[in-house]
Design an enzyme around this catalytic site. Structure first.
Site, PDB file in Angstrom:
ATOM      1  N   VAL A 168       0.909  -1.345   0.018  1.00  0.00           N
ATOM      2  CA  VAL A 168       0.028  -0.177  -0.210  1.00  0.00           C
ATOM      3  C   VAL A 168       0.889   1.192   0.063  1.00  0.00           C
ATOM      4  CG1 VAL A 168      -1.872  -1.287   1.084  1.00  0.00           C
ATOM      5  CG2 VAL A 168      -0.113  -0.061   2.530  1.00  0.00           C
ATOM      6  N   CYS A 169       0.235   2.304  -0.360  1.00  0.00           N
ATOM      7  CA  CYS A 169       0.959   3.741  -0.869  1.00  0.00           C
ATOM      8  C   CYS A 169       1.975   3.873   0.408  1.00  0.00           C
ATOM      9  CB  CYS A 169      -0.029   4.735  -0.954  1.00  0.00           C
ATOM     10  SG  CYS A 169       0.966   6.538  -1.249  1.00  0.00           S
ATOM     11  N   PHE A 170       1.529   4.057   1.565  1.00  0.00           N
ATOM     12  CA  PHE A 170       2.563   4.830   2.681  1.00  0.00           C
ATOM     13  C   PHE A 170       3.277   3.685   3.313  1.00  0.00           C
ATOM     14  CE2 PHE A 170       0.215   8.353   2.109  1.00  0.00           C
ATOM     15  CZ  PHE A 170       0.921   9.626   2.569  1.00  0.00           C
ATOM     16  N   LYS A 184       7.446   7.948   5.215  1.00  0.00           N
ATOM     17  CA  LYS A 184       6.752   8.721   4.312  1.00  0.00           C
ATOM     18  C   LYS A 184       5.883   9.738   4.802  1.00  0.00           C
ATOM     19  CE  LYS A 184       5.354   6.781   0.266  1.00  0.00           C
ATOM     20  NZ  LYS A 184       4.390   6.219  -0.796  1.00  0.00           N
TER      21      LYS A 184
END
Length: 291
Positions: A168-170, A184
């Site tokens: 996932v993104c973070f 991040k």
């Protein structure tokens, strides 16, 4: 949106800050910018506005920096991210989340307590999209540093390319993204469409990303905590303070030799129709669950 083309994975070049970024900035930044502070909207409307701004940038060469929020916690999936077998409408509903699929790449993230930004601008087709990416990230970095956050850009060698079906993104920063002590703080996604470029992403006021696990049909790998302004600079962790910092940073970087206030965005008469058209396309189940 059929004229869009896939942007290669971030990671093949090293985004720069400082003098090198300033050179890139001069090559891609339009002469005139506008700034849009949008009221909180549902996720579908937010994505449709960004898509309409991208279309407008290609048609009219206008450049808009937008900041916005969300009326309800919403998970957004990347344009090419696989969701089938990982998420479902029932699981999302039971977790209390809404869902959209972005017109840009990247991976899943939860939009909740954050400042969301988008940048839609013309980009000469002879130029690499990476030049625009570095220029926008320079504005972002200066803004969060002005709030007293010890933020830095991730160098290329510190972040190998991440597949659309990756974490996932973070969970893991990509090259050029903004971190604090390795975590991040700002996640970004991009898309290039002919002679126009869209970049948008999240600046976390607080870290709610672990809640993504509540909406997944399968167990997600444990994610390290993300950075957040609440943890790094708690007195600065408000939407209005961050947006003011972004507006000031854009004005400083885009007009370095003259004191200029970036004008508010004045939508053209056909802008509501553009938004409605993209809302219809992005709101279909065929789009949301396309993979």
């Amino acid at each position: 949106m059929s004229s869009s083309r896939v942007v290669p994975p971030i990671g093949a070049e090293t985004p720069q800050s400082g003098p090198a970024a300033a050179v890139g900035l001069a090559r891609v930044m339009p002469r005139e910018w506008t700034f849009l502070r949008s009221p909180a909207s549902d996720g579908l409307t937010n994505m449709a506005i960004d898509a309409a701004l991208l279309e407008l940038a290609g048609d009219t060469a206008c450049a808009v920096w937008r900041c916005y929020a969300w009326t309800a916690p919403t998970i957004s999936f990347g344009r090419n991210e696989r969701t089938q077998g990982r998420f479902s409408s029932d699981q999302l509903r039971d977790a209390g989340f809404r869902a959209v699929r972005r017109p840009t790449g990247g991976r899943a993230l939860l939009h909740s307590r954050e400042v969301t930004y988008s940048v839609a601008m013309p980009l000469d087709e002879r130029l690499s999209w990476r030049v625009a990416y570095a220029a926008v990230n320079d504005v972002l970095l200066r803004a969060v540093q002005s709030l007293g956050v010890p933020a830095q850009l991730v160098a290329d060698h510190e972040a190998p390319a991440i597949a659309p079906d990756g974490p996932v993104c973070f969970d893991r920063p990509a090259a050029g993204e903004i971190t604090v002590h390795g975590r991040k703080l700002v996640g970004s996604a991009v898309w290039r469409q002919g002679g126009a470029y869209l970049q948008h992403g999240s600046i976390l006021l607080a870290d709610d990303q672990a809640r993504l696990a509540d909406a997944a049909e399968v167990a997600l790998p444990p994610s390290p905590p993300a950075a957040s302004l609440e943890a790094c600079a708690p007195t600065q962790a408000t939407w209005s303070i961050v947006v003011d910092a972004l507006a000031a940073s854009l004005a400083t970087v885009a007009t370095p030799h003259r004191a200029v206030t970036i004008e508010p965005f004045a939508p053209p008469r056909d802008f509501p129709a553009r938004v409605a058209s993209h809302r219809a396309a992005l709101g279909s189940d065929d789009w949301l669950w396309r993979r």
